[in-house]
Scaffold this active site. Sequence first.
Site, PDB file in Angstrom:
ATOM      1  CG  PHE A  13      -0.275   0.444   2.509  1.00 23.23           C
ATOM      2  CD1 PHE A  13      -0.127   1.796   2.811  1.00 23.23           C
ATOM      3  CD2 PHE A  13       0.238  -0.494   3.402  1.00 23.23           C
ATOM      4  CE1 PHE A  13       0.506   2.191   3.989  1.00 23.23           C
ATOM      5  CE2 PHE A  13       0.866  -0.093   4.574  1.00 23.23           C
ATOM      6  CZ  PHE A  13       1.009   1.257   4.867  1.00 23.23           C
ATOM      7  CE  LYS A  20      -2.888  -8.490  -4.464  1.00 24.62           C
ATOM      8  NZ  LYS A  20      -3.304  -7.493  -3.436  1.00 24.62           N
ATOM      9  CD  GLU A  67      -5.581  -6.210   0.007  1.00 21.70           C
ATOM     10  OE1 GLU A  67      -4.575  -5.978  -0.681  1.00 21.70           O
ATOM     11  OE2 GLU A  67      -5.678  -7.185   0.776  1.00 21.70           O
ATOM     12  NE  ARG A  68      -4.237  -2.642   4.160  1.00 19.69           N
ATOM     13  CZ  ARG A  68      -3.112  -3.099   4.671  1.00 19.69           C
ATOM     14  NH1 ARG A  68      -2.023  -2.368   4.604  1.00 19.69           N
ATOM     15  NH2 ARG A  68      -3.065  -4.272   5.239  1.00 19.69           N
ATOM     16  CB  SER A  75       4.750  -7.314   5.803  1.00 22.77           C
ATOM     17  OG  SER A  75       3.852  -8.320   5.396  1.00 22.77           O
ATOM     18  CB  CYS A 101      10.424  -0.393   2.971  1.00 24.17           C
ATOM     19  SG  CYS A 101      11.153   0.172   1.447  1.00 24.17           S
ATOM     20  CD  GLU A 148       8.403  -2.715   8.502  1.00 27.01           C
ATOM     21  OE1 GLU A 148       7.649  -3.684   8.308  1.00 27.01           O
ATOM     22  OE2 GLU A 148       8.977  -2.110   7.578  1.00 27.01           O
TER      23      GLU A 148
END
Length: 499
Positions: free
Chosen positions: A149, A173, A176-177, A226, A281, A384
């Site tokens: 995201f 893909k 979805e957020r 993640s 990240c 994290e």
Amino acid sequence: MQELGHWINGAHVAGTSGRTADVMNPATGEVQAKVALASVAEMNAAIDGAAKAQVAWAATNPQRRARVMMKFADLINEHMDELAELVSREHGKTLPDGRGDVQRGLEVIEVCMGAPTLLKGEYMNDGGPGIDLYSMRQPLGVVAGITPFNFPAMIPLWKMGPALASGNAMILKPSERCPSTSLRLAELIKEAGLPDGVLQVVNGDKEAVDTILDNETIQAVGFVGSTPIAQYIYGRACTNGKRAQCFGGAKNHMIIMPDADMDKAADALVGAGFGAAGERCMAISVAVPVGDKTADALIERLVPRIEALKVGPYTAGADVDYGPVITAQAKERIGGLVNSGVEQGAKLVVDGRDFSMQGYEDGFFVGPSLFDNVTPHMDIYKEEIFGPVLSTVRTQSYEEALDLVMTNQYGNGTSIFTADGDTARDFANKVNVGMVGINFPIPVPLSYFTFGGWKKSAFGDLNQYGPDAFRFYTKTKTVTARWFSGIKDGGEFAFKAMD
Ligand code: NAD
């Protein structure tokens, strides 16, 4: 309510699975759209469509494919503000940061304009008597990109650029957020000349991802997200015989040496720790001052800077420093980790826990927090956090600071602030982290280098973008050729173009 479907064979299509996910407005806490979640059948049909389209695309010569990238880059520039707003609307980051998200993706597309150079292969004349050897870089077929995201434009562009320029078709893909930017990029690359079916944007969750991982047509999977999911996807993709590169989470340290310019170090830490609400990240989440005097001087400078940070929605103007985090769950998790830091004995120097944004009380805003006296056994150090929380771990020597970075499970990025070239050089040589900054807090390499972490920050052996991406998205075929006789007369005299 806006409904977002998929981009299949060059057109928007509605989802048919009956399953959807909420796309939130993180600033208000409201659902702003519903995104379709693909079924197994929908994903498999999209992959079949991509496989059909890939054949002609692979046969299109590289410079023609590169011209699509050139036009695509023009269109991204033309639509920069619109794309940045799409990013900010679903992610919540500020508009300048949204533009940065698009820009760092665009730069990878710019490198893809030169794809033919990177796809040339190798040649040896007279490797044996009358024998020539040459190797070709050929596309893999249909590949997949699965993205997080936190960079809704940049990471889809990192995936699609090299994959498509190399002659593959791609199933993208997105998270979805934040699905809208990928759908818009698909429209733009079609306008740039990409044939229908070569890029399919299929929205979905685990069901869609698992279908990608098990579908035999998919040759390679590029994942960013993640660490637990990266490790899972890497394992399943490899077991199924696919090429995989899966980039995961991080805990990035910045060492501050006693000879560092403290004001510059504090400025860098505030930007790298709290920019994008810490949802990068490559965010610096751990400050590692060497010596107590350094630590005290640093904290003294950090506190006013952090207390002055302006938190707000992206619509509030250019002086907002960072926006909300992505979901209510993320906000709750960050608050829980800050509480755990206090309970486990760290000193909370700036407390962002009670922050509330006037007029946006239901939004997912989190105030900035600064910890001092953090130790490696605390949860705020081990996990994290992915939020606006900076932890300070005091060390007494350069060796101790280096060891802290070296023994951390993650190895995405790191940085050192010092005035001493020898220390900086030693750090860059020894540290077991993929991307290193020297007096530079977020060392995301430019697009003609490559991006990738070490240790639990990446699974697989090639980096993203730059020359590595072209290696990842192509396979090598080597030909050994001997010709016994030939036609040595006749010829063409016109200097002809190759295309
Ligand atoms: P995430 O792992 O939750 O999701 C990433 C992708 O995986 C999404 O497309 C999601 O739909 C899919 N997914 C989620 N759960 C899944 C499951 N159980 N099975 C299969 N697929 C699943 O990550 P996120 O929250 O979207 O992104 C934040 C994370 O990404 C952070 O850890 C951050 O450090 C990392 N990240 C890493 C890099 C890098 O290059 N190393 C870059 C950006 C973000």
